[in-house]
Design an enzyme around this catalytic site. Structure first.
Site, PDB file in Angstrom:
ATOM      1  N   ALA A 163       0.844  -1.201   0.000  1.00 34.06           N
ATOM      2  CA  ALA A 163       0.000   0.000   0.000  1.00 34.06           C
ATOM      3  C   ALA A 163       0.871   1.240   0.000  1.00 34.06           C
ATOM      4  CB  ALA A 163      -0.912   0.019   1.222  1.00 34.06           C
ATOM      5  N   ASP A 164       0.426   2.251  -0.721  1.00 29.79           N
ATOM      6  CA  ASP A 164       1.072   3.561  -0.652  1.00 29.79           C
ATOM      7  C   ASP A 164       0.373   4.456   0.356  1.00 29.79           C
ATOM      8  OD1 ASP A 164       3.182   4.525  -3.049  1.00 29.79           O
ATOM      9  OD2 ASP A 164       2.225   2.585  -3.328  1.00 29.79           O
ATOM     10  N   ARG A 165      -0.920   4.216   0.562  1.00 31.99           N
ATOM     11  CA  ARG A 165      -1.659   4.970   1.573  1.00 31.99           C
ATOM     12  C   ARG A 165      -2.906   4.190   1.953  1.00 31.99           C
ATOM     13  NH1 ARG A 165      -2.023  10.928   2.725  1.00 31.99           N
ATOM     14  NH2 ARG A 165      -0.381  11.090   1.162  1.00 31.99           N
TER      15      ARG A 165
END
Length: 387
Positions: A256-258
């Site tokens: 995940a990036d965010r």
């Protein structure tokens, strides 16, 4: 399993990273001496992966500060050095605004040096040294967190994703979430490594991950490096794979990036589609990410700004001419693969709704939904701060 790939090499004042644009053809390290070097490496995707870019950014600034100290070129004033660091951190964050780890790291580092600058007797040097120590601690903590994420995810899959008759898991992953995306070991790929270390990995599948091919170039490179049982597929083959009873995929694990407060997750383009397919086929869908990736200030996926990448990433492809290389030298060529004049939409990420996610694997455990069918990630931070 062979030795695990190391993609970031650091000793105080010296930072080098594998140039991921050269992989998997050439394993070449490039030196990062300044925040400007790091900014370009991040923007050009020579280093990528939310945790890795935060660490490289912090260590690049730490290296520059160390150089200024060694050559006696650092300002003596604590306030001046604090402002210098803040300006450099703001600049570094602009290289990849979607990655919450980068902005989170910058915020924490700013807080650290602000507190130190306000202490009696603080000087420019002591502020710089406080930053250097904090940046180095970030790298150490990230590696430890990744090992915990791997362990927690592997144990969850063994307990919740395997049929009673099975003792080993077949896992699909997307993009690259291993040593090349972190300080080492990895998040989602760390789960696969942890399964292998427990002799509980049957097989790993990795997607090609168009248009930048992080799966075929990077994840496949790591899987081969570690000698794990693995197969590469194109993104469009996932549905057929999940429907294949012989493959028996037990779980899909992505990075995940965010992660928003409600569990909505921004990750590499194509992740959303994998989650939809997993739901249809009854396959567990898991997000592996450190707590630093969870952004309680972002209420839902609707608040996440999606970066758009250049059209050339879709219309062109880069690689060596087959057979045209020696042992250590590879000449990379760029070729067109699309009709000239066609419009291109190239979002770097998509958002997977929390309704499609079975669990979020963190360094403190695997977070599942409550009885109301919702993730309550804010409780995680309350529990973690109290422990």
């Amino acid at each position: 399993m062979a030795s695990i790939l190391q993609a970031i090499r650091y000793s105080r004042g010296k930072l080098a990273i594998i140039d991921q644009l050269q992989l998997p053809y050439v394993e070449k390290f490039i030196t990062i001496q300044t925040p400007e070097d790091a900014w370009h490496a991040i923007k050009e995707m020579r280093v990528r992966g939310a945790p890795a870019i935060a660490i490289v950014a912090a260590l690049a600034l730490a290296s520059e500060l160390n150089t200024l100290i060694v050559h006696d070129k650092l300002s003596s004033g604590a306030e001046e050095v604090k402002l210098f660091i803040r300006e450099k951190l703001d600049y570094l964050v602009s290289s990849r605004p979607t990655a919450v780890n980068l902005s989170d790291a910058a915020r924490k580092l700013e807080s650290t040096i602000s507190d130190h600058a306000d202490t009696p007797g603080a000087t420019g040097r002591t502020v710089a040294e406080a930053f250097i120590r904090a940046a180095e601690d970030m790298m150490t903590k990230d590696l430890d967190d990744n090992m915990r994420i791997g362990k927690n995810g592997a144990e969850w899959i063994i307990k919740h994703a395997l049929a009673a008759r099975k003792s080993t898991a077949t896992v699909l992953t997307h993009c690259n979430t291993g040593s090349l995306a972190t300080s080492g070991y990895g998040t989602a790929l760390g789960v696969i490594r942890a399964l292998a270390s427990k002799k509980a990995l049957e097989h790993a599948y990795c997607t090609e991950t168009r248009p930048y091919n992080q799966g075929s170039r990077l994840t496949a490179f790591e899987l081969v490096h570690d000698r794990l049982p693995a197969t590469l597929i194109t993104d469009s083959m996932v549905a057929a794979l999940l429907a294949n009873t012989k493959a028996e995929v037990d779980a899909i694990v992505v990075g995940a990036d965010r992660v928003a407060a409600n569990g909505d997750t921004a990750n590499k383009i194509g992740t959303y589609g994998l989650a939809v397919l997993a739901k249809y086929h009854g396959v567990k869908f898991l997000v592996a990410a450190p707590l630093t990736t969870i952004d309680l200030g972002t209420k839902s996926g609707e608040d996440i700004v999606i970066e758009e990448r250049p059209a050339a990433e879709v219309t062109k492809i880069r690689g060596p001419v087959d057979g045209d290389h020696s042992a250590d030298i590879v000449k990379l060529e760029t070729v067109h693969i699309a009709a000239k004049g066609i419009n291109v939409w190239n979002p770097a990420f998509d958002v997977t709704p929390s309704t499609l996610i079975d669990g979020i694997i963190t360094e403190v455990g695997v977070i599942e939904k409550g009885t109301d069918g919702q993730f309550h990630l804010e409780r995680l931070f309350i529990d973690n701060s109290a422990s």
